[in-house]
Enzyme design. Structure first.
Site, PDB file in Angstrom:
ATOM      1  N   ASP A  14       0.784  -1.248   0.000  1.00  0.00           N
ATOM      2  CA  ASP A  14       0.000   0.000   0.000  1.00  0.00           C
ATOM      3  C   ASP A  14       0.815   1.299   0.000  1.00  0.00           C
ATOM      4  O   ASP A  14       0.483   2.234   0.747  1.00  0.00           O
ATOM      5  CB  ASP A  14      -0.941   0.008   1.224  1.00  0.00           C
ATOM      6  CG  ASP A  14      -1.952  -1.121   1.215  1.00  0.00           C
ATOM      7  OD1 ASP A  14      -1.892  -1.965   0.317  1.00  0.00           O
ATOM      8  OD2 ASP A  14      -2.800  -1.172   2.130  1.00  0.00           O
ATOM      9  N   ASP A  52      -4.614  -0.897  -1.647  1.00  0.00           N
ATOM     10  CA  ASP A  52      -5.903  -0.662  -0.995  1.00  0.00           C
ATOM     11  C   ASP A  52      -6.794  -0.024  -2.067  1.00  0.00           C
ATOM     12  O   ASP A  52      -6.412   0.978  -2.678  1.00  0.00           O
ATOM     13  CB  ASP A  52      -5.677   0.308   0.182  1.00  0.00           C
ATOM     14  CG  ASP A  52      -6.643   0.094   1.330  1.00  0.00           C
ATOM     15  OD1 ASP A  52      -7.011  -1.065   1.611  1.00  0.00           O
ATOM     16  OD2 ASP A  52      -7.034   1.106   1.969  1.00  0.00           O
ATOM     17  N   HIS A  54     -10.720   0.789  -2.605  1.00  0.00           N
ATOM     18  CA  HIS A  54     -12.098   0.778  -2.106  1.00  0.00           C
ATOM     19  C   HIS A  54     -13.100   1.386  -3.085  1.00  0.00           C
ATOM     20  O   HIS A  54     -12.798   2.398  -3.730  1.00  0.00           O
ATOM     21  CB  HIS A  54     -12.174   1.605  -0.816  1.00  0.00           C
ATOM     22  CG  HIS A  54     -11.340   1.106   0.317  1.00  0.00           C
ATOM     23  ND1 HIS A  54     -11.462  -0.168   0.836  1.00  0.00           N
ATOM     24  CD2 HIS A  54     -10.366   1.712   1.061  1.00  0.00           C
ATOM     25  CE1 HIS A  54     -10.608  -0.312   1.836  1.00  0.00           C
ATOM     26  NE2 HIS A  54      -9.920   0.811   1.984  1.00  0.00           N
ATOM     27  N   HIS A  87     -10.557   7.147   1.578  1.00  0.00           N
ATOM     28  CA  HIS A  87      -9.184   6.981   1.067  1.00  0.00           C
ATOM     29  C   HIS A  87      -9.134   5.875   0.020  1.00  0.00           C
ATOM     30  O   HIS A  87      -9.969   4.963   0.030  1.00  0.00           O
ATOM     31  CB  HIS A  87      -8.219   6.641   2.227  1.00  0.00           C
ATOM     32  CG  HIS A  87      -8.502   5.313   2.848  1.00  0.00           C
ATOM     33  ND1 HIS A  87      -9.475   5.116   3.798  1.00  0.00           N
ATOM     34  CD2 HIS A  87      -7.967   4.086   2.625  1.00  0.00           C
ATOM     35  CE1 HIS A  87      -9.516   3.849   4.146  1.00  0.00           C
ATOM     36  NE2 HIS A  87      -8.625   3.195   3.443  1.00  0.00           N
ATOM     37  N   LYS A 112      -7.168  -4.991  -2.597  1.00  0.00           N
ATOM     38  CA  LYS A 112      -7.946  -5.417  -1.431  1.00  0.00           C
ATOM     39  C   LYS A 112      -8.875  -4.309  -0.997  1.00  0.00           C
ATOM     40  O   LYS A 112      -8.679  -3.148  -1.371  1.00  0.00           O
ATOM     41  CB  LYS A 112      -7.013  -5.838  -0.297  1.00  0.00           C
ATOM     42  CG  LYS A 112      -6.109  -4.708   0.152  1.00  0.00           C
ATOM     43  CD  LYS A 112      -4.983  -5.216   1.018  1.00  0.00           C
ATOM     44  CE  LYS A 112      -4.129  -4.082   1.500  1.00  0.00           C
ATOM     45  NZ  LYS A 112      -4.860  -3.084   2.307  1.00  0.00           N
ATOM     46  N   CYS A 157      -1.990  -2.329   7.741  1.00  0.00           N
ATOM     47  CA  CYS A 157      -1.904  -3.287   6.638  1.00  0.00           C
ATOM     48  C   CYS A 157      -0.609  -4.077   6.635  1.00  0.00           C
ATOM     49  O   CYS A 157      -0.601  -5.260   6.312  1.00  0.00           O
ATOM     50  CB  CYS A 157      -2.175  -2.578   5.320  1.00  0.00           C
ATOM     51  SG  CYS A 157      -3.908  -2.049   5.241  1.00  0.00           S
TER      52      CYS A 157
HETATM   53  C1  VGL Z   1      -4.712   0.948   5.729  1.00  0.00           C
HETATM   54  C2  VGL Z   1      -6.261   1.860   7.147  1.00  0.00           C
HETATM   55  C3  VGL Z   1      -7.256   1.687   6.218  1.00  0.00           C
HETATM   56  C4  VGL Z   1      -3.285   0.572   5.481  1.00  0.00           C
HETATM   57  C5  VGL Z   1      -5.704   0.751   4.784  1.00  0.00           C
HETATM   58  O1  VGL Z   1      -2.877   0.404   4.295  1.00  0.00           O
HETATM   59  O2  VGL Z   1      -2.537   0.398   6.466  1.00  0.00           O
HETATM   60  N1  VGL Z   1      -4.999   1.492   6.906  1.00  0.00           N
HETATM   61  N2  VGL Z   1      -6.969   1.139   5.035  1.00  0.00           N
HETATM   62 ZN    ZN Z   2      -8.390   1.155   3.460  1.00  0.00          ZN
END
Ligand code: VGL
Ligand code: ZN
Length: 211
Positions: A14, A52, A54, A87, A112, A157
């Protein structure tokens, strides 16, 4: 420590604009991992990234729950869920990888957090361990035995990816200078390190790999 990079993957978790300074869920000094990871990439033949990713209606976004703010806890599909700022929305600039991160040797990108009903911190499974990204099968089919974890965020993550990696039987290393914590609470990064260590994740500095 001599490290053998045969049957090893460099896993980049990420490293996306929204987790970098100026992003929606910024990790303090998160951009400092980019040059470290780029240098590490020269040593590995097998590199995989997670992203990440979404949908805008994701259940982890505070904005999708009226009256709720980031940092508050709710129940999402039976699991306790921390609410986050919007995000890494699919198709947005924030979901893109840092522009200096060199993707030329990446074998695959595993996305993901696509299911709006559940969050997914680990690069392997969703938070209920029901949904599977395919990363475990991919690595196993390629004969990977050692997983070297880097990226963001150390206390979310990265931690859950490393814990799943150990539980799947991979020899798992956290490259400690190639990760940074979001530290919602000031000690979260340290607590994450302790949790990873007791689960069997080994810590290594990038210099030990690069030397
Ligand atoms: C993450 C919070 C929400 C991360 C992803 O990549 O650590 N943290 N989504
Ligand atoms: Zn996230």
């Amino acid at each position: 420590m001599a490290v053998n990079l045969k049957n090893s993957v460099l896993l980049i978790v990420d490293v996306q604009n929204d987790f970098l300074p100026g992003g929606a869920l910024a990790v303090n000094r998160g951009d400092e991992v980019v040059p470290v990871i780029n240098t590490l990439q020269e040593k590995f033949d097998f590199i995989v990234a997670t992203q990440d990713f979404h949908p805008a209606d994701h259940g982890s976004f505070a904005a999708n729950h009226s009256g709720k703010n980031p940092g508050e806890l709710i129940e999402l599909d039976g699991l306790t869920q921390i609410l986050w700022p919007v995000h890494c929305v699919q198709g947005s600039e924030g979901a893109e990888f840092h522009e200096d991160l060199n993707p030329i040797k990446w074998k695959a990108i595993f996305q993901k957090g696509r299911n709006p009903a559940i969050d997914s911190y680990s690069g392997f499974f969703d938070n209920a361990r029901k949904g599977d990204t395919g990363l475990a099968d991919f690595l196993q089919n390629e004969g990977i035995m050692n997983v070297f974890v880097t990226g963001l965020a150390q206390d979310y993550c990265v931690k859950f990816t490393a814990l799943d990696s150990v539980s799947l039987g991979f020899h798992t290393y956290l490259i400690t200078d190639a990760t940074r914590a979001v530290n919602l609470n000031p000690k979260d990064g340290e607590a994450a390190l302790a949790e990873m260590q007791s689960a069997g994740v080994k810590f290594i500095e990038s210099t030990a790999i690069l030397d």
